[in-house]
Design a protein around this motif. Structure first.
Motif, PDB file in Angstrom:
ATOM      1  N   ARG A 181       0.836  -1.201   0.000  1.00 32.64           N
ATOM      2  CA  ARG A 181       0.000   0.000   0.000  1.00 32.64           C
ATOM      3  C   ARG A 181       0.879   1.262   0.000  1.00 32.64           C
ATOM      4  O   ARG A 181       1.865   1.327   0.717  1.00 32.64           O
ATOM      5  N   GLY A 216     -18.965  -0.484  -2.091  1.00 30.70           N
ATOM      6  CA  GLY A 216     -20.095  -0.417  -1.178  1.00 30.70           C
ATOM      7  C   GLY A 216     -20.079   0.919  -0.442  1.00 30.70           C
ATOM      8  O   GLY A 216     -19.073   1.636  -0.502  1.00 30.70           O
ATOM      9  N   GLY A 219     -17.042   2.342   1.475  1.00 31.50           N
ATOM     10  CA  GLY A 219     -15.943   1.410   1.161  1.00 31.50           C
ATOM     11  C   GLY A 219     -14.644   2.119   0.794  1.00 31.50           C
ATOM     12  O   GLY A 219     -13.603   1.485   0.688  1.00 31.50           O
ATOM     13  N   GLY A 220     -14.722   3.421   0.552  1.00 27.82           N
ATOM     14  CA  GLY A 220     -13.498   4.163   0.247  1.00 27.82           C
ATOM     15  C   GLY A 220     -13.397   4.609  -1.202  1.00 27.82           C
ATOM     16  O   GLY A 220     -12.314   4.948  -1.677  1.00 27.82           O
ATOM     17  N   LYS A 221     -14.553   4.662  -1.879  1.00 28.26           N
ATOM     18  CA  LYS A 221     -14.544   5.042  -3.302  1.00 28.26           C
ATOM     19  C   LYS A 221     -14.098   6.496  -3.490  1.00 28.26           C
ATOM     20  O   LYS A 221     -13.263   6.794  -4.336  1.00 28.26           O
ATOM     21  N   THR A 222     -14.669   7.369  -2.698  1.00 28.23           N
ATOM     22  CA  THR A 222     -14.363   8.791  -2.880  1.00 28.23           C
ATOM     23  C   THR A 222     -12.892   9.060  -2.594  1.00 28.23           C
ATOM     24  O   THR A 222     -12.218   9.754  -3.363  1.00 28.23           O
ATOM     25  N   ASP A 247     -19.212  14.758  -3.795  1.00 31.63           N
ATOM     26  CA  ASP A 247     -17.824  14.775  -3.359  1.00 31.63           C
ATOM     27  C   ASP A 247     -16.880  15.610  -4.219  1.00 31.63           C
ATOM     28  O   ASP A 247     -15.727  15.797  -3.866  1.00 31.63           O
ATOM     29  N   GLU A 315     -20.719   7.942  -9.460  1.00 32.30           N
ATOM     30  CA  GLU A 315     -22.092   7.410  -9.324  1.00 32.30           C
ATOM     31  C   GLU A 315     -22.809   7.387 -10.678  1.00 32.30           C
ATOM     32  O   GLU A 315     -23.813   8.069 -10.896  1.00 32.30           O
ATOM     33  N   GLN A 360     -21.954   2.156  -7.117  1.00 28.71           N
ATOM     34  CA  GLN A 360     -22.002   1.286  -5.936  1.00 28.71           C
ATOM     35  C   GLN A 360     -22.115  -0.144  -6.479  1.00 28.71           C
ATOM     36  O   GLN A 360     -21.500  -0.431  -7.481  1.00 28.71           O
ATOM     37  N   PHE A 414      -9.940   0.239   5.738  1.00 24.30           N
ATOM     38  CA  PHE A 414     -10.611   1.044   4.718  1.00 24.30           C
ATOM     39  C   PHE A 414      -9.926   0.849   3.371  1.00 24.30           C
ATOM     40  O   PHE A 414      -8.719   0.677   3.317  1.00 24.30           O
ATOM     41  N   GLY A 415     -10.693   0.946   2.329  1.00 24.92           N
ATOM     42  CA  GLY A 415     -10.107   0.959   0.980  1.00 24.92           C
ATOM     43  C   GLY A 415      -9.554  -0.384   0.547  1.00 24.92           C
ATOM     44  O   GLY A 415      -8.669  -0.441  -0.295  1.00 24.92           O
ATOM     45  N   ALA A 431      -6.341   0.305  -1.624  1.00 24.04           N
ATOM     46  CA  ALA A 431      -6.281   1.636  -2.237  1.00 24.04           C
ATOM     47  C   ALA A 431      -5.260   2.480  -1.483  1.00 24.04           C
ATOM     48  O   ALA A 431      -4.974   2.211  -0.308  1.00 24.04           O
TER      49      ALA A 431
HETATM   50  N1  LIG Z   1      -7.883   4.715   1.489  1.00 28.65           N
HETATM   51  C1  LIG Z   1      -8.303   5.092   2.687  1.00 28.65           C
HETATM   52  N2  LIG Z   1      -7.430   5.331   3.673  1.00 28.65           N
HETATM   53  C2  LIG Z   1      -7.832   5.700   4.900  1.00 28.65           C
HETATM   54  N3  LIG Z   1      -9.119   5.910   5.224  1.00 28.65           N
HETATM   55  C3  LIG Z   1     -10.039   5.712   4.297  1.00 28.65           C
HETATM   56  C4  LIG Z   1      -9.679   5.284   2.972  1.00 28.65           C
HETATM   57  N4  LIG Z   1     -10.802   5.155   2.262  1.00 28.65           N
HETATM   58  C5  LIG Z   1     -11.811   5.479   3.081  1.00 28.65           C
HETATM   59  N5  LIG Z   1     -11.368   5.832   4.283  1.00 28.65           N
HETATM   60  C6  LIG Z   1     -12.189   6.248   5.437  1.00 28.65           C
HETATM   61  O1  LIG Z   1     -13.529   5.858   5.183  1.00 28.65           O
HETATM   62  C7  LIG Z   1     -14.381   6.985   5.096  1.00 28.65           C
HETATM   63  C8  LIG Z   1     -15.392   6.782   3.973  1.00 28.65           C
HETATM   64  O2  LIG Z   1     -14.700   6.729   2.747  1.00 28.65           O
HETATM   65  P1  LIG Z   1     -15.341   7.280   1.392  1.00 28.65           P
HETATM   66  O3  LIG Z   1     -16.043   8.552   1.628  1.00 28.65           O
HETATM   67  O4  LIG Z   1     -14.268   7.276   0.373  1.00 28.65           O
HETATM   68  O5  LIG Z   1     -16.385   6.135   1.096  1.00 28.65           O
HETATM   69  P2  LIG Z   1     -17.366   6.006  -0.137  1.00 28.65           P
HETATM   70  O6  LIG Z   1     -17.213   4.646  -0.663  1.00 28.65           O
HETATM   71  O7  LIG Z   1     -17.177   7.126  -1.084  1.00 28.65           O
HETATM   72  O8  LIG Z   1     -18.739   6.126   0.585  1.00 28.65           O
HETATM   73  P3  LIG Z   1     -20.125   6.632  -0.035  1.00 28.65           P
HETATM   74  O9  LIG Z   1     -20.433   5.716  -1.144  1.00 28.65           O
HETATM   75  O10 LIG Z   1     -21.039   6.507   1.131  1.00 28.65           O
HETATM   76  O11 LIG Z   1     -19.856   8.059  -0.460  1.00 28.65           O
HETATM   77  C9  LIG Z   1     -13.439   8.167   4.848  1.00 28.65           C
HETATM   78  O12 LIG Z   1     -13.935   9.347   5.406  1.00 28.65           O
HETATM   79  C10 LIG Z   1     -12.174   7.755   5.551  1.00 28.65           C
HETATM   80  O13 LIG Z   1     -12.251   8.067   6.931  1.00 28.65           O
END
Ligand SMILES: Nc1ncnc2c1ncn2[C@@H]1O[C@H](COP(=O)(O)OP(=O)(O)OP(=O)(O)O)[C@@H](O)[C@H]1O
Length: 536
Positions: A181, A216, A219-222, A247, A315, A360, A414-415, A431
């Motif tokens: 990573r 999901g 899940g850490g997409k953004t 976002d 999205e 998603q 996460f990720g 990620a």
């Molecule tokens: N690569 C990462 N490293 C560290 N923390 C992470 C990472 N990805 C996600 N997170 C943590 O998880 C939280 C949610 O991540 P993110 O907003 O990317 O999810 P998402 O998949 O976009 O969710 P949604 O679909 O609900 O918007 C972030 O605020 C962060 O705290």
């Protein structure tokens, strides 16, 4: 020497002792301390055997507990321990499945049974391991040809394929993705290498164009998409469509993205249509530059001083449903926009236009099949449905066990997800890690970036036309031997031709030489020497 170790460690029956000697490495220092302690107690508590026995027992129990904890930690953290332990796992697997031969051998106390394993090798590297099995008609051959999946589970690894060599089959695995990573700050993108997503995973967008990310909720997409921007914004132009207005809208204020983030439905539709026409214009520009250079075939965008363009659609299903709901009198409609997007996906590679689609979970009718088949890299993050895994990673990975891991120990993960190029085996993926907010924030990172302008605004690089020899012969209507003769004479007169075809100036020089010869009746030798002396 290299050849001897090329296949790695050879499995032997003595590998069954590995856990014992590994535990001894951890335990011996404690044992020495314990012996020293008992020795000390013996002299200080002379005769008080019960007290002494009690203290020694308590200390012993504490030491055993500590040794056990250290041993378990060492197996995970210290590569030497981990590697030896995997060798033991392989021995246990082979032993429990009875993949060995036995032989009765004579010894001083009669006969004993000797266990011998077929030739099996385990090679371990930082992020990869491979296991080679002997074939050569031995009785386990058929099992060895199908054993790859079982080892994948045993090593918690991802099978990346196998190779057949003479007398052996070798299974290749990716391991320890979590260690590969990188930080989001370290995401870099170049045309030659692609976008670095981890120490081992690089999105080579030139060869595997377009990216599909499914994740999901939470899940850490953004975070992942923003990490991608760290590399992409430095390399080329990025257009973002954010139908959920969530976002990316705030990034529109930044100079590097001013006017390049859209969220109103008609505007997003129009943007895709415009991008498609820009792609067609770029093809025109590339063709023109290619003709000027006298190329036989059109090359890729980067050969013509063009930057890559990345179109990020967050999205995607929201965009589709917003387009479907547009009123009849809107300036764009679903069909127009989808057809533009389809063109970008189908024709974008050579022109340097790449689409990144995030969604998603994928549902049956979310993505038209043209999209699915042409988005070459697929990534999942967090918890996604089995239908999503099936759709993204396909037939090739039908038997793969995709897992959702929420925590490792007490730490929330996460990720984490999977990564796979269309038609190839998928593997675990982590990620880029979001750095501490005190250290780094995306907004500030993007704020300082230089904006890449469109090529219409760029100064055209003028490329001098060069003529091939066949073109030169046709233009001057002379045989090849005449040109060759003139070239030799020019060389004799110290006149250097530029090579790799002929410049316009050189064409004129040849024309002048030939016409002077025809007009004056002089020999070529005299004409060349006369003209060169005036030119130089
Ligand atoms: N690569 C990462 N490293 C560290 N923390 C992470 C990472 N990805 C996600 N997170 C943590 O998880 C939280 C949610 O991540 P993110 O907003 O990317 O999810 P998402 O998949 O976009 O969710 P949604 O679909 O609900 O918007 C972030 O605020 C962060 O705290």
């Amino acid at each position: 020497m290299n050849k001897i170790f090329a296949k790695g460690h050879r499995l032997r029956n003595r590998d069954r002792f590995i856990p014992y000697w590994l535990a001894s490495i951890v335990g011996v220092p404690f044992l020495l301390v314990f012996v020293g302690l008992c020795y000390g107690l013996y002299f200080t508590l002379m005769g008080q055997w019960v007290v002494m026995g009690g203290i020694a027992t308590v200390v012993l129990l504490i030491f055993v507990f500590i040794v056990y904890k250290l041993y378990v930690k060492a197996l995970v953290k210290i590569p030497f321990f981990l590697h030896r332990y995997r060798e033991f796992l392989l021995w246990r697997f082979m032993f429990q499945n009875a993949f060995y031969f036995t032989k009765q051998v004579k010894s001083s106390n009669g006969t004993r049974t000797k266990t011998k394993f077929p030739k099996v090798y385990l090679k371990q590297e930082k992020y990869a391991l491979s296991v080679s099995f002997q074939l050569e008609g031995i009785k386990f051959q058929d099992r060895f040809l199908k054993i790859g999946g079982e080892l994948e589970t045993m090593f918690s690894a991802d099978m990346m394929g196998n190779t057949d060599e003479k007398a052996f089959i070798t299974y290749h695995y990716a391991i320890d993705s979590i260690r590969s990573r990188i930080s989001a700050k370290e995401v870099q993108a170049t045309i030659e290498q692609g976008v670095k997503l981890s120490e081992t995973d690089v999105w080579d967008f030139v060869h595997d164009p377009h990216l599909l990310v499914a994740g999901g909720i939470g899940g850490g997409k953004t975070v992942f998409l923003r990490s991608l921007l760290v590399g992409l914004l430095r390399l080329g132009r990025v257009e973002i469509l954010d139908p959920k207005q969530a976002d990316f809208v705030s990034l529109e204020k930044l100079p590097v993205l001013k006017g390049r983030v859209t969220w109103e439905t008609e505007e997003m539709g129009q943007r895709l249509i415009d991008i498609n026409s820009k792609m067609d214009k770029r093809y025109e520009l590339m063709r023109q530059r290619s003709e000027e250079r006298g190329e036989e075939e059109l090359g890729a965008f980067y050969k013509y001083d063009c930057d890559p363009v990345f179109v990020l659609i967050d999205e995607f299903p929201s965009l589709v449903s917003a387009l479907e709901d547009l009123p009849m009198n809107s300036s764009v409609n679903y069909m127009m926009v989808m057809s533009a997007l389809k063109q970008i996906i189908l024709k974008g590679r050579q022109a340097g236009f790449y689409v990144i689609i995030s969604t998603q979970n994928v549902k049956a009718d979310d993505l038209p099949s043209t999209f699915k088949d042409n988005l070459m890299l697929r990534i999942t993050l967090g918890r996604v449905s089995s239908f999503t895994y099936d759709t993204l990673f396909g037939e090739e990975n039908r038997n793969k066990q995709f897992k959702y891991i929420e925590k490792i120990g007490a730490e929330r993960i996460f990720g984490r997800g999977y990564y796979g190029v269309f038609g190839r085996p998928a593997k675990e993926f982590y990620a880029p890690l979001l750095p501490d907010s005190k250290d780094f924030n995306f907004y500030n990172d993007f704020k300082a970036l230089e904006r890449k302008e469109e090529e219409e605004g760029q100064q055209k690089v003028s490329v001098e036309k060069r003529y091939k020899q066949s073109e030169l012969l046709a233009l001057l209507s002379v045989p090849r031997s005449t040109i060759k003769k003139i070239e030799e004479l020019l060389k004799d007169n110290q006149y250097q031709l530029t090579g790799n075809g002929y410049s316009k100036q050189e064409l004129e020089l040849f024309r002048k030489i030939l016409s002077q010869r025809d007009e004056t009746g002089q020999t070529l030798r005299d004409v060349v020497s006369e003209i060169v002396s005036t030119v130089v």
